[in-house]
Design a protein around this motif. Structure first.
Motif, PDB file in Angstrom:
ATOM      1  N   ALA A 116       0.856  -1.185   0.000  1.00 57.96           N
ATOM      2  CA  ALA A 116       0.000   0.000   0.000  1.00 57.96           C
ATOM      3  C   ALA A 116       0.892   1.235   0.000  1.00 57.96           C
ATOM      4  O   ALA A 116       1.776   1.361   0.855  1.00 57.96           O
ATOM      5  N   LEU A 117       0.655   2.122  -0.951  1.00 56.32           N
ATOM      6  CA  LEU A 117       1.493   3.310  -1.090  1.00 56.32           C
ATOM      7  C   LEU A 117       0.899   4.501  -0.342  1.00 56.32           C
ATOM      8  O   LEU A 117      -0.323   4.661  -0.263  1.00 56.32           O
ATOM      9  N   ILE A 118       1.789   5.344   0.181  1.00 57.20           N
ATOM     10  CA  ILE A 118       1.440   6.612   0.819  1.00 57.20           C
ATOM     11  C   ILE A 118       2.048   7.727  -0.022  1.00 57.20           C
ATOM     12  O   ILE A 118       3.235   7.665  -0.366  1.00 57.20           O
ATOM     13  N   GLY A 119       1.256   8.729  -0.364  1.00 60.42           N
ATOM     14  CA  GLY A 119       1.803   9.827  -1.153  1.00 60.42           C
ATOM     15  C   GLY A 119       0.721  10.715  -1.711  1.00 60.42           C
ATOM     16  O   GLY A 119      -0.243  11.051  -1.022  1.00 60.42           O
ATOM     17  N   SER A 141       0.407  19.454   1.870  1.00 54.29           N
ATOM     18  CA  SER A 141       0.566  18.182   1.162  1.00 54.29           C
ATOM     19  C   SER A 141       1.469  18.311  -0.056  1.00 54.29           C
ATOM     20  O   SER A 141       1.997  17.301  -0.546  1.00 54.29           O
ATOM     21  N   GLU A 142       1.669  19.547  -0.547  1.00 53.20           N
ATOM     22  CA  GLU A 142       2.573  19.726  -1.682  1.00 53.20           C
ATOM     23  C   GLU A 142       4.013  19.354  -1.323  1.00 53.20           C
ATOM     24  O   GLU A 142       4.855  19.159  -2.204  1.00 53.20           O
ATOM     25  N   ARG A 143       4.297  19.237  -0.033  1.00 49.82           N
ATOM     26  CA  ARG A 143       5.633  18.834   0.412  1.00 49.82           C
ATOM     27  C   ARG A 143       5.770  17.317   0.538  1.00 49.82           C
ATOM     28  O   ARG A 143       6.823  16.821   0.936  1.00 49.82           O
ATOM     29  N   VAL A 144       4.704  16.614   0.216  1.00 53.70           N
ATOM     30  CA  VAL A 144       4.718  15.152   0.257  1.00 53.70           C
ATOM     31  C   VAL A 144       5.094  14.629  -1.120  1.00 53.70           C
ATOM     32  O   VAL A 144       4.580  15.098  -2.140  1.00 53.70           O
ATOM     33  N   SER A 145       5.986  13.666  -1.178  1.00 54.85           N
ATOM     34  CA  SER A 145       6.353  13.060  -2.456  1.00 54.85           C
ATOM     35  C   SER A 145       5.185  12.238  -2.997  1.00 54.85           C
ATOM     36  O   SER A 145       4.366  11.720  -2.237  1.00 54.85           O
ATOM     37  N   ARG A 146       5.121  12.122  -4.323  1.00 63.27           N
ATOM     38  CA  ARG A 146       4.030  11.346  -4.916  1.00 63.27           C
ATOM     39  C   ARG A 146       4.077   9.892  -4.461  1.00 63.27           C
ATOM     40  O   ARG A 146       3.042   9.253  -4.292  1.00 63.27           O
ATOM     41  N   ARG A 147       5.258   9.385  -4.287  1.00 64.23           N
ATOM     42  CA  ARG A 147       5.429   8.039  -3.740  1.00 64.23           C
ATOM     43  C   ARG A 147       6.356   8.175  -2.535  1.00 64.23           C
ATOM     44  O   ARG A 147       7.563   8.023  -2.632  1.00 64.23           O
ATOM     45  N   HIS A 148       5.743   8.507  -1.405  1.00 69.17           N
ATOM     46  CA  HIS A 148       6.526   8.866  -0.222  1.00 69.17           C
ATOM     47  C   HIS A 148       6.942   7.641   0.584  1.00 69.17           C
ATOM     48  O   HIS A 148       8.047   7.581   1.121  1.00 69.17           O
ATOM     49  N   ALA A 149       6.039   6.673   0.681  1.00 70.93           N
ATOM     50  CA  ALA A 149       6.336   5.504   1.512  1.00 70.93           C
ATOM     51  C   ALA A 149       5.481   4.329   1.063  1.00 70.93           C
ATOM     52  O   ALA A 149       4.529   4.479   0.290  1.00 70.93           O
ATOM     53  N   ARG A 150       5.841   3.172   1.581  1.00 71.01           N
ATOM     54  CA  ARG A 150       5.122   1.942   1.235  1.00 71.01           C
ATOM     55  C   ARG A 150       4.979   1.097   2.495  1.00 71.01           C
ATOM     56  O   ARG A 150       5.910   0.990   3.306  1.00 71.01           O
ATOM     57  N   ILE A 151       3.804   0.501   2.648  1.00 71.10           N
ATOM     58  CA  ILE A 151       3.564  -0.433   3.749  1.00 71.10           C
ATOM     59  C   ILE A 151       3.279  -1.800   3.148  1.00 71.10           C
ATOM     60  O   ILE A 151       2.424  -1.942   2.268  1.00 71.10           O
ATOM     61  N   ALA A 164      11.122   8.106  -0.246  1.00 68.88           N
ATOM     62  CA  ALA A 164      11.509   9.459  -0.648  1.00 68.88           C
ATOM     63  C   ALA A 164      12.718   9.933   0.145  1.00 68.88           C
ATOM     64  O   ALA A 164      13.073   9.368   1.182  1.00 68.88           O
ATOM     65  N   ASP A 165      13.328  11.005  -0.361  1.00 66.51           N
ATOM     66  CA  ASP A 165      14.418  11.636   0.377  1.00 66.51           C
ATOM     67  C   ASP A 165      13.889  12.489   1.522  1.00 66.51           C
ATOM     68  O   ASP A 165      14.629  12.805   2.454  1.00 66.51           O
ATOM     69  N   ASN A 166      12.606  12.883   1.431  1.00 66.85           N
ATOM     70  CA  ASN A 166      12.006  13.659   2.516  1.00 66.85           C
ATOM     71  C   ASN A 166      12.024  12.833   3.800  1.00 66.85           C
ATOM     72  O   ASN A 166      11.577  11.683   3.808  1.00 66.85           O
ATOM     73  N   PRO A 167      12.501  13.391   4.891  1.00 67.09           N
ATOM     74  CA  PRO A 167      12.639  12.598   6.119  1.00 67.09           C
ATOM     75  C   PRO A 167      11.297  12.199   6.722  1.00 67.09           C
ATOM     76  O   PRO A 167      10.323  12.944   6.694  1.00 67.09           O
ATOM     77  N   VAL A 168      11.292  10.990   7.259  1.00 69.26           N
ATOM     78  CA  VAL A 168      10.142  10.447   7.974  1.00 69.26           C
ATOM     79  C   VAL A 168      10.625   9.982   9.337  1.00 69.26           C
ATOM     80  O   VAL A 168      11.697   9.392   9.456  1.00 69.26           O
ATOM     81  N   VAL A 169       9.826  10.259  10.362  1.00 66.88           N
ATOM     82  CA  VAL A 169      10.142   9.790  11.712  1.00 66.88           C
ATOM     83  C   VAL A 169       9.007   8.890  12.175  1.00 66.88           C
ATOM     84  O   VAL A 169       7.827   9.228  12.033  1.00 66.88           O
ATOM     85  N   LEU A 170       9.372   7.743  12.711  1.00 66.46           N
ATOM     86  CA  LEU A 170       8.400   6.827  13.287  1.00 66.46           C
ATOM     87  C   LEU A 170       8.466   6.957  14.806  1.00 66.46           C
ATOM     88  O   LEU A 170       9.502   6.679  15.417  1.00 66.46           O
ATOM     89  N   ARG A 171       7.376   7.425  15.399  1.00 67.02           N
ATOM     90  CA  ARG A 171       7.307   7.556  16.848  1.00 67.02           C
ATOM     91  C   ARG A 171       6.658   6.305  17.423  1.00 67.02           C
ATOM     92  O   ARG A 171       5.502   6.001  17.139  1.00 67.02           O
TER      93      ARG A 171
END
Length: 209
Positions: A116-119, A141-151, A164-171
């Motif tokens: 499942a894609l997030i973006g 949302s314009e700062r979100v990559s079209r394909r930002h992450a995948r689960i 994506a190169d955009n940083p993601v933090v998992l809390r």
């Protein structure tokens, strides 16, 4: 004679709830009322009634725009159920849905397939059908990559992968885990996915039944 019809409505983890409804009420209207009343108790519930239907005891759905009284007859119990979307041909159905909830808007994204894609939506991309979490329309949302992450669902676990190169933090309960550059990590209910550039947060939720 009462102007109301007594029903028992099974509502996911809440179980059976008693209700008195007007027979002229349509299922979509009753669903909207259920979501409004129980959304705080069941945060994985969407605000959109079109994502649900009411099922009779034999599992057949009620017709959305036809009054309840003319459909149920002597039946007194219905079940609130999710409408399961068509699974993309390049994906597999999850054994149980996972939910990502954006706390500020209350928007809930159900995940029914893996991967499942997030973006953000882009119909020109070949994997558009796999986009389960379309963040278009959310603030920044314009700062979100079209394909930002995948689960993906692997070996009984949900695995988050940043694309994506955009940083993601998992809390997580154990602390914050930075995820960038195709790094993977298992996610669990109550984790929070934070897309740092947009500051969009996605709360990981799962229901019992």
């Amino acid at each position: 004679m009462s102007a109301y019809q007594r029903l028992t409505i099974n509502i996911f983890d809440k179980g059976d709830e008693a209700a008195e409804v007007q027979p002229k009420l349509k299922p979509v209207e009753l669903i909207a009322a259920i979501l409004a009343e129980f959304g705080d108790d069941l945060p994985y519930l969407s605000l959109n009634p079109s994502g649900y239907h009411l099922l009779r005891g034999n599992g057949t759905p009620l017709i959305d725009d036809t009054p309840i009284g003319s459909q149920l007859g002597s039946e007194t119990r219905v079940v609130l159920a999710e409408r399961i979307p068509q699974i993309p041909p390049q994906a597999t159905a999850l054994p149980a849905p996972l939910y990502l909830r954006e706390p500020k808007s209350g928007k809930v994204f159900p995940l029914h397939w893996s991967p499942a894609l997030i973006g953000r939506s882009d119909s020109n991309l070949p994997d558009e059908a796999l986009l389960a979490v379309n963040l278009n329309g959310l603030p920044h949302s314009e700062r979100v990559s079209r394909r930002h992450a995948r689960i993906t669902y692997q070996g009984g676990k949900y695995v988050f992968e940043c694309l994506a190169d955009n940083p993601v933090v998992l809390r997580t309960a154990g602390g914050e885990i930075p995820l960038t550059g195709n790094r993977r990590h298992q996610i669990q209910p109550n984790d929070m996915i934070v897309l740092e550039f947009s500051q969009i947060q996605l709360h990981v939720l799962q229901r019992n039944g």
